[in-house]
Design a protein around this motif. Structure first.
Motif, mmCIF file in Angstrom:
data_model
loop_
_atom_site.group_PDB
_atom_site.id
_atom_site.type_symbol
_atom_site.label_atom_id
_atom_site.label_comp_id
_atom_site.label_asym_id
_atom_site.label_seq_id
_atom_site.Cartn_x
_atom_site.Cartn_y
_atom_site.Cartn_z
ATOM 1 N N GLY A 128 -16.093 6.771 -40.000
ATOM 2 C CA GLY A 128 -17.209 5.845 -39.795
ATOM 3 C C GLY A 128 -18.563 6.518 -39.764
ATOM 4 N N ALA A 129 -18.646 7.749 -40.221
ATOM 5 C CA ALA A 129 -19.904 8.498 -40.218
ATOM 6 C C ALA A 129 -20.527 8.470 -41.606
ATOM 7 N N ARG A 130 -21.844 8.692 -41.635
ATOM 8 C CA ARG A 130 -22.522 8.755 -42.934
ATOM 9 C C ARG A 130 -23.775 9.613 -42.813
ATOM 10 N N ILE A 131 -24.131 10.208 -43.920
ATOM 11 C CA ILE A 131 -25.341 11.020 -43.981
ATOM 12 C C ILE A 131 -26.527 10.074 -44.139
ATOM 13 N N LEU A 132 -27.472 10.169 -43.195
ATOM 14 C CA LEU A 132 -28.679 9.346 -43.238
ATOM 15 C C LEU A 132 -29.780 9.998 -44.052
ATOM 16 N N PHE A 133 -29.830 11.323 -43.992
ATOM 17 C CA PHE A 133 -30.908 12.065 -44.656
ATOM 18 C C PHE A 133 -30.439 13.489 -44.895
ATOM 19 N N GLY A 134 -30.813 14.022 -46.015
ATOM 20 C CA GLY A 134 -30.631 15.439 -46.316
ATOM 21 C C GLY A 134 -31.824 15.898 -47.122
ATOM 22 N N ILE B 159 -14.564 12.495 -45.969
ATOM 23 C CA ILE B 159 -13.964 12.665 -44.647
ATOM 24 C C ILE B 159 -14.846 12.005 -43.597
ATOM 25 N N LEU B 160 -16.152 12.208 -43.704
ATOM 26 C CA LEU B 160 -17.085 11.534 -42.796
ATOM 27 C C LEU B 160 -16.850 10.023 -42.830
ATOM 28 N N ALA B 161 -16.712 9.472 -44.020
ATOM 29 C CA ALA B 161 -16.538 8.030 -44.179
ATOM 30 C C ALA B 161 -15.277 7.546 -43.463
ATOM 31 N N ARG B 162 -14.213 8.336 -43.488
ATOM 32 C CA ARG B 162 -12.972 7.949 -42.795
ATOM 33 C C ARG B 162 -13.189 7.773 -41.298
ATOM 34 N N TYR C 122 -22.878 9.125 -36.517
ATOM 35 C CA TYR C 122 -21.495 8.894 -36.108
ATOM 36 C C TYR C 122 -21.461 7.639 -35.250
ATOM 37 N N PRO C 123 -20.395 6.831 -35.344
ATOM 38 C CA PRO C 123 -20.347 5.611 -34.549
ATOM 39 C C PRO C 123 -20.314 5.891 -33.042
ATOM 40 N N ASP C 124 -19.798 7.054 -32.654
ATOM 41 C CA ASP C 124 -19.767 7.459 -31.248
ATOM 42 C C ASP C 124 -19.337 8.927 -31.170
ATOM 43 N N TYR D 2 -19.398 22.007 -49.850
ATOM 44 C CA TYR D 2 -18.974 21.479 -48.546
ATOM 45 C C TYR D 2 -19.303 19.991 -48.450
ATOM 46 N N LEU D 3 -20.511 19.596 -48.844
ATOM 47 C CA LEU D 3 -20.894 18.186 -48.782
ATOM 48 C C LEU D 3 -19.994 17.318 -49.655
ATOM 49 N N ARG D 4 -19.648 17.810 -50.852
ATOM 50 C CA ARG D 4 -18.739 17.058 -51.729
ATOM 51 C C ARG D 4 -17.388 16.861 -51.050
ATOM 52 N N MET D 5 -16.920 17.896 -50.348
ATOM 53 C CA MET D 5 -15.628 17.803 -49.659
ATOM 54 C C MET D 5 -15.717 16.941 -48.404
ATOM 55 N N ALA D 6 -16.808 17.075 -47.660
ATOM 56 C CA ALA D 6 -16.910 16.447 -46.338
ATOM 57 C C ALA D 6 -17.310 14.979 -46.376
ATOM 58 N N THR D 7 -18.054 14.547 -47.377
ATOM 59 C CA THR D 7 -18.568 13.178 -47.389
ATOM 60 C C THR D 7 -17.464 12.121 -47.291
#
Length: 123
Positions: A53-59, A48-51, A82-84, A41-46
């Motif tokens: 403006g979101a990013r994983i800060l910690f896992g 998409i998150l970037a599109r 997330y930016p908002d 899921y993380l490989r697929m979602a990362t």
């Protein structure tokens, strides 16, 4: 099981606050390969998150809880910025994310999502 509270989700998205949001994800995996499916899921979602403006800060993997009370141990913790609020809502509705979400949902036995605002303690 992964399910939004419809009332809480709607109220979250209807709020016009445009400050960044950090989403705390407390996760308990399915015992039958849930952790491995979550990695997929993380490989697929990362990307998409970037599109959005979101990013994983910690896992990270959860360790045993140190405090007394009704808290329970979690297998993993993920913090996503997330930016908002609207970016989170648009991402959740995105068709590509919905495909990734099905993989993630199959991995999770229990989850707690808590949106957070940054305060002075985080600086």
């Amino acid at each position: 099981m992964v399910a939004f509270s419809p009332a809480a989700f709607d109220a979250f998205l209807l709020n016009t606050d445009d400050a960044p949001i950090v989403m705390l994800n407390l996760i308990r995996f399915q015992p039958d390969g849930g952790r491995e499916r979550y990695r997929e899921y993380l490989r697929m979602a990362t990307p998409i998150l970037a599109r959005f403006g979101a990013r994983i800060l910690f896992g990270g993997d959860g360790l045993p809880t140190l405090t007394l009370g009704s808290g329970k141990d979690w297998d993993a913790v993920v913090l996503v910025r997330y930016p908002d609020r609207s970016a989170f809502g648009r991402m959740v509705a995105d068709p590509d994310y919905q495909v990734a979400f099905q993989v993630g949902a199959s991995a999770i036995a229990d989850i707690h999502l808590q949106p957070l605002h940054e305060n002075d303690a985080g600086r």
